[in-house]
Design an enzyme around this catalytic site. Structure first.
Site, PDB file in Angstrom:
ATOM      1  N   SER A  55       0.868  -1.240  -0.004  1.00 18.43           N
ATOM      2  CA  SER A  55      -0.146   0.011   0.024  1.00 18.43           C
ATOM      3  C   SER A  55       0.966   1.250   0.094  1.00 18.43           C
ATOM      4  CB  SER A  55      -0.791  -0.077   1.272  1.00 18.43           C
ATOM      5  OG  SER A  55      -0.619   0.391   2.457  1.00 18.43           O
ATOM      6  N   LYS A  98       0.820   4.863   6.891  1.00 18.61           N
ATOM      7  CA  LYS A  98       0.432   5.479   5.677  1.00 18.61           C
ATOM      8  C   LYS A  98       0.794   6.959   5.573  1.00 18.61           C
ATOM      9  CE  LYS A  98      -2.909   2.550   4.808  1.00 18.61           C
ATOM     10  NZ  LYS A  98      -2.469   1.608   3.806  1.00 18.61           N
TER      11      LYS A  98
END
Length: 191
Positions: A55, A98
């Site tokens: 990701s 993230k």
């Protein structure tokens, strides 16, 4: 004649016997002290984490090990673009990595694979993205609460990020560490 004297003195020197119990206690003290220091560093100063998915590619490849600073946000405010370790808002037993995209109080809009902050006509410059978005790239509007942040992955086509979470935002007190560098499989500074 000097050689004979030297041999005689070597033979007469007494060797100090090794006390096994004292030696073991000495080593145990060192091991316990090292363990205490490691635990302190890992719980108060640094955060060590593994990125299990793709990701955050290409910035952080899948299965990389990263190191972050737990002190970063004690002395400064999080900034857009920071890569952060935090507990997943929908299951805090899992930690995510993230990038901060939206800051407290902002409105973030996603249209045609571009991010716009507070109604700006110019999209956010994101040179770290792996590729152009091909999925779920329009129609998102996030009104970020004053104490929270919007987090997205760099590999937007494959990232299960805030766009899909039940609890969309990450509160400031939940930001565990600012990621500083990747150290496995290669050393790379991410700041």
């Amino acid at each position: 004649m000097d050689k004979k004297k030297k041999n005689v003195t070597n033979q007469t020197e007494e060797k100090t016997p090794i006390n096994i119990k004292e030696e073991i206690i000495s080593w145990l003290k060192i091991i316990v002290m090292a363990a205490c220091i490691a635990i302190f560093l890992n719980s108060c100063i640094i955060a060590n984490s593994r990125v299990p998915s793709g990701s955050m590619e290409n910035t952080i490849p899948s299965h990389s090990r990263i190191m972050g600073s737990r002190l970063s946000y004690k002395f400064s405010e999080p900034e857009r673009g920071d890569i952060v370790i935090f507990p997943f808002p929908d299951d805090e037993s899992i930690y995510y990595v993230k990038r901060i995209i939206g800051l407290p109080g902002e409105t973030v809009t996603i249209e045609d694979g571009r991010i716009y902050i507070d109604g700006s006509e110019t999209p956010l410059d994101e040179p770290y993205l792996k590729e152009e978005w091909t999925t779920d790239n329009s129609g998102y509007v996030f009104e970020i609460p004053e104490d929270s942040y919007l987090m997205l992955g760099d590999n937007r086509n494959w990232s299960r990020d805030a766009r899909y979470w039940e609890n969309t935002y990450v509160k400031k007190e939940k930001l565990t560490a600012k990621v500083l560098f990747e150290y496995f499989p290669k050393l790379k500074w991410l700041d």
